[in-house]
Scaffold this motif. Structure first.
Motif, PDB file in Angstrom:
ATOM      1  N   PRO A  13      25.645  58.837  32.187  1.00  0.00           N
ATOM      2  CA  PRO A  13      25.943  57.403  31.753  1.00  0.00           C
ATOM      3  C   PRO A  13      27.337  56.696  31.974  1.00  0.00           C
ATOM      4  N   PRO A  14      27.405  55.570  32.282  1.00  0.00           N
ATOM      5  CA  PRO A  14      28.722  55.128  32.094  1.00  0.00           C
ATOM      6  C   PRO A  14      29.482  54.458  31.042  1.00  0.00           C
ATOM      7  N   PRO A  15      30.511  54.074  30.674  1.00  0.00           N
ATOM      8  CA  PRO A  15      30.963  53.375  29.661  1.00  0.00           C
ATOM      9  C   PRO A  15      30.367  52.108  29.065  1.00  0.00           C
ATOM     10  N   SER A  16      29.967  51.903  27.989  1.00  0.00           N
ATOM     11  CA  SER A  16      29.311  50.619  27.509  1.00  0.00           C
ATOM     12  C   SER A  16      30.086  49.522  27.717  1.00  0.00           C
ATOM     13  N   ASP A  17      31.138  49.437  27.959  1.00  0.00           N
ATOM     14  CA  ASP A  17      31.917  48.030  28.129  1.00  0.00           C
ATOM     15  C   ASP A  17      31.978  47.924  29.607  1.00  0.00           C
ATOM     16  N   ALA A  18      31.819  46.481  29.932  1.00  0.00           N
ATOM     17  CA  ALA A  18      31.812  46.219  31.417  1.00  0.00           C
ATOM     18  C   ALA A  18      33.021  46.370  31.888  1.00  0.00           C
ATOM     19  N   LEU A  19      34.160  45.972  31.348  1.00  0.00           N
ATOM     20  CA  LEU A  19      35.498  46.156  32.158  1.00  0.00           C
ATOM     21  C   LEU A  19      35.763  47.571  32.241  1.00  0.00           C
ATOM     22  N   ASP A  20      35.361  48.488  31.301  1.00  0.00           N
ATOM     23  CA  ASP A  20      35.436  50.010  31.270  1.00  0.00           C
ATOM     24  C   ASP A  20      34.561  50.478  32.764  1.00  0.00           C
ATOM     25  N   ARG A  21      33.422  50.007  32.555  1.00  0.00           N
ATOM     26  CA  ARG A  21      32.620  50.407  33.802  1.00  0.00           C
ATOM     27  C   ARG A  21      33.326  49.959  35.028  1.00  0.00           C
ATOM     28  N   THR A  22      33.785  48.767  35.106  1.00  0.00           N
ATOM     29  CA  THR A  22      34.362  48.401  36.620  1.00  0.00           C
ATOM     30  C   THR A  22      35.476  49.142  36.838  1.00  0.00           C
ATOM     31  N   LEU A  23      36.427  49.438  35.896  1.00  0.00           N
ATOM     32  CA  LEU A  23      37.453  50.351  36.029  1.00  0.00           C
ATOM     33  C   LEU A  23      37.228  51.661  36.228  1.00  0.00           C
ATOM     34  N   VAL A  52      54.556  57.506  47.073  1.00  0.00           N
ATOM     35  CA  VAL A  52      54.620  55.894  46.620  1.00  0.00           C
ATOM     36  C   VAL A  52      53.487  55.233  47.612  1.00  0.00           C
ATOM     37  N   ASN A  53      53.332  55.623  48.637  1.00  0.00           N
ATOM     38  CA  ASN A  53      52.157  55.119  49.327  1.00  0.00           C
ATOM     39  C   ASN A  53      50.691  55.095  48.657  1.00  0.00           C
ATOM     40  N   ARG A  54      50.423  56.339  48.125  1.00  0.00           N
ATOM     41  CA  ARG A  54      49.251  56.526  47.417  1.00  0.00           C
ATOM     42  C   ARG A  54      49.202  55.685  46.150  1.00  0.00           C
ATOM     43  N   LEU A  55      50.080  55.519  45.639  1.00  0.00           N
ATOM     44  CA  LEU A  55      50.286  54.841  44.272  1.00  0.00           C
ATOM     45  C   LEU A  55      50.051  53.345  44.666  1.00  0.00           C
ATOM     46  N   ALA A  56      50.929  52.838  45.647  1.00  0.00           N
ATOM     47  CA  ALA A  56      50.702  51.517  46.055  1.00  0.00           C
ATOM     48  C   ALA A  56      49.388  51.082  46.406  1.00  0.00           C
ATOM     49  N   HIS A  57      48.495  52.004  47.422  1.00  0.00           N
ATOM     50  CA  HIS A  57      47.325  51.755  47.600  1.00  0.00           C
ATOM     51  C   HIS A  57      46.237  51.623  46.414  1.00  0.00           C
ATOM     52  N   ALA A  58      46.315  52.806  45.637  1.00  0.00           N
ATOM     53  CA  ALA A  58      45.606  53.012  44.626  1.00  0.00           C
ATOM     54  C   ALA A  58      45.715  51.500  43.419  1.00  0.00           C
ATOM     55  N   ARG A  59      46.831  51.052  43.364  1.00  0.00           N
ATOM     56  CA  ARG A  59      47.013  50.082  42.611  1.00  0.00           C
ATOM     57  C   ARG A  59      46.387  48.544  43.155  1.00  0.00           C
ATOM     58  N   GLU A  60      46.662  48.679  44.596  1.00  0.00           N
ATOM     59  CA  GLU A  60      46.006  47.396  45.245  1.00  0.00           C
ATOM     60  C   GLU A  60      44.452  47.399  45.091  1.00  0.00           C
ATOM     61  N   ALA A  61      43.752  48.798  45.200  1.00  0.00           N
ATOM     62  CA  ALA A  61      42.433  48.766  44.904  1.00  0.00           C
ATOM     63  C   ALA A  61      41.983  48.264  43.784  1.00  0.00           C
ATOM     64  N   VAL A  62      42.892  48.645  42.620  1.00  0.00           N
ATOM     65  CA  VAL A  62      42.383  48.175  41.101  1.00  0.00           C
ATOM     66  C   VAL A  62      42.767  47.051  40.847  1.00  0.00           C
ATOM     67  N   ALA A  63      43.681  46.404  41.583  1.00  0.00           N
ATOM     68  CA  ALA A  63      43.855  44.938  41.297  1.00  0.00           C
ATOM     69  C   ALA A  63      43.124  43.898  41.971  1.00  0.00           C
ATOM     70  N   GLU A  64      42.531  44.460  43.210  1.00  0.00           N
ATOM     71  CA  GLU A  64      41.498  43.777  44.108  1.00  0.00           C
ATOM     72  C   GLU A  64      40.179  43.384  43.125  1.00  0.00           C
ATOM     73  N   ARG A  65      39.889  44.494  42.391  1.00  0.00           N
ATOM     74  CA  ARG A  65      38.620  44.345  41.676  1.00  0.00           C
ATOM     75  C   ARG A  65      39.050  43.794  40.126  1.00  0.00           C
ATOM     76  N   LEU A  66      40.070  44.081  39.313  1.00  0.00           N
ATOM     77  CA  LEU A  66      40.502  43.599  38.284  1.00  0.00           C
ATOM     78  C   LEU A  66      41.909  43.166  38.253  1.00  0.00           C
ATOM     79  N   PRO A  67      42.019  41.672  38.631  1.00  0.00           N
ATOM     80  CA  PRO A  67      43.244  41.216  38.896  1.00  0.00           C
ATOM     81  C   PRO A  67      44.137  41.110  37.607  1.00  0.00           C
TER      82      PRO A  67
END
Length: 343
Positions: free
Chosen positions: A163-173, A213-228
């Motif tokens: 079961p995912p987290p109850s909060d919608a933002l937590d589920r998205t993250l 550094v490249n992994r961190l940059a791509h991971a942050r871009e993916a997170v910021a794309e769904r959660l600005p």
């Protein structure tokens, strides 16, 4: 989430210890990595890994002082037994490590299992782990390796999502984190969640600093794309802390983990002994029953020349038919026939 290892920053001080609270004003983050330590991206620009010199967004308290991990006196370490040292390390690291592993897997049971297996391995190799400069880092690396093992997908229990987290933002993250490649997810949790520096993150993930550094940059871009709203690294850090803290994740007691590790070690030791005995027995039986000299194989059959094949009986001749008829007419006559005589 917090980093429990005795890692040092560039200025020689210990990094700040992560708190377990939900707010961003309990402790400072570790010492920043300057721009000179960040390698350039392949296109010649700086990678999107922000500086950590500035304090958190919301800092409580009048002074921004660095909180250091209290050191034990030199004489106190030698007075502890191995079990007491292990229990102290487990009590200090396990609660936060379970939350960190939950961010990597999204599974509560797998997070607890990974931490327990890592500490069981540490207890089996305790002389080595106790002398390690960073015992907490040793256990954290073992827990992450077990949690991110691709073999878990073959287990029947792990084929169904939890079961995912109850909060919608937590589920998205959480969904965004789980869709990242495992190497990107691990680098993001270590750098933005635990608070390690780039060299420490690269060393623990067994990658170069440029690749990290490249992994961190791509991971942050993916997170910021769904959660600005999480584009700011400080906000992302505290959201990771809150996401890991919302779940009620409890680690087992240290004696339980130690005893489980000892039982596991005894089981595999007995299994290895049984396998060795079976191998020796089968080898001895083979040596006992094997021929001690060369025995040539039996050659296949060959056709014998000069012998006529057997011929089936043909039709009877005239004399043979007369003899057969005579024998059939007088079956009980003749002196050569023996008959029982009544008394």
């Amino acid at each position: 989430m917090r980093d429990h290892g005795p890692r040092t920053g560039r200025d020689g001080e210990r990094p700040a210890v992560r708190g377990h609270g939900h707010g961003p004003g309990q402790h400072r983050r570790p010492a920043a990595v300057t721009d000179g330590d960040r390698p350039a991206a392949p296109d010649g620009h700086r990678a999107a890994v922000p500086d950590r010199d500035r304090p958190p967004l919301l800092e409580r308290g009048p002074a921004h002082t660095r909180t250091a991990v209290p050191r034990r006196p030199d004489g106190a370490a030698g007075a502890l037994t191995p079990a007491e040292s292990f229990d102290a390390l487990y009590a200090f690291c396990a609660p936060a490590l379970v939350r960190q592993t939950y961010l990597l897997t999204g599974r509560r049971d797998l997070a607890r299992e990974s931490v327990e297996r890592a500490f069981q391995q540490a207890w089996q190799r305790w002389p080595e782990v106790a002398r390690d400069p960073d015992p907490a880092g040793w256990v954290r690396s073992a827990a992450y390796e077990w949690a991110l093992s691709p073999w878990h997908r073959l287990r029947p229990h792990h084929r169904h999502p939890e079961p995912p987290p109850s909060d919608a933002l937590d589920r998205t993250l959480m969904d965004t984190l789980l869709h990242l490649p495992p190497a990107y997810r691990r680098a993001l949790v270590l750098y933005d969640g635990v608070g390690l520096g780039l060299p420490e993150t690269a060393a623990e993930t067994e990658a170069s600093t440029r690749a990290t550094v490249n992994r961190l940059a791509h991971a942050r871009e993916a997170v910021a794309e769904r959660l600005p709203e999480l584009a700011d690294p400080e906000v992302l850090h505290w959201r990771l802390v809150e996401l890991a803290s919302t779940e009620r994740l409890r680690a087992a007691k240290p004696p339980v983990v130690r005893h489980a590790g000892e039982r596991r070690a005894r089981f595999w030791t007995r299994a290895a002994i049984a396998f060795t005995v079976a191998l020796i027995g089968s080898t001895a039986l083979t040596l006992h029953t094997a021929p001690r000299r060369y025995e040539p194989p039996v050659p296949p059959g060959e056709t014998v020349q000069g012998v006529p094949p057997p011929v089936a009986p043909g039709p009877l001749s005239e004399s043979e038919r007369e003899l057969r008829a005579k024998l059939r007419k007088q079956p009980q006559k003749g002196p050569e026939r023996l008959l029982p005589q009544p008394r």
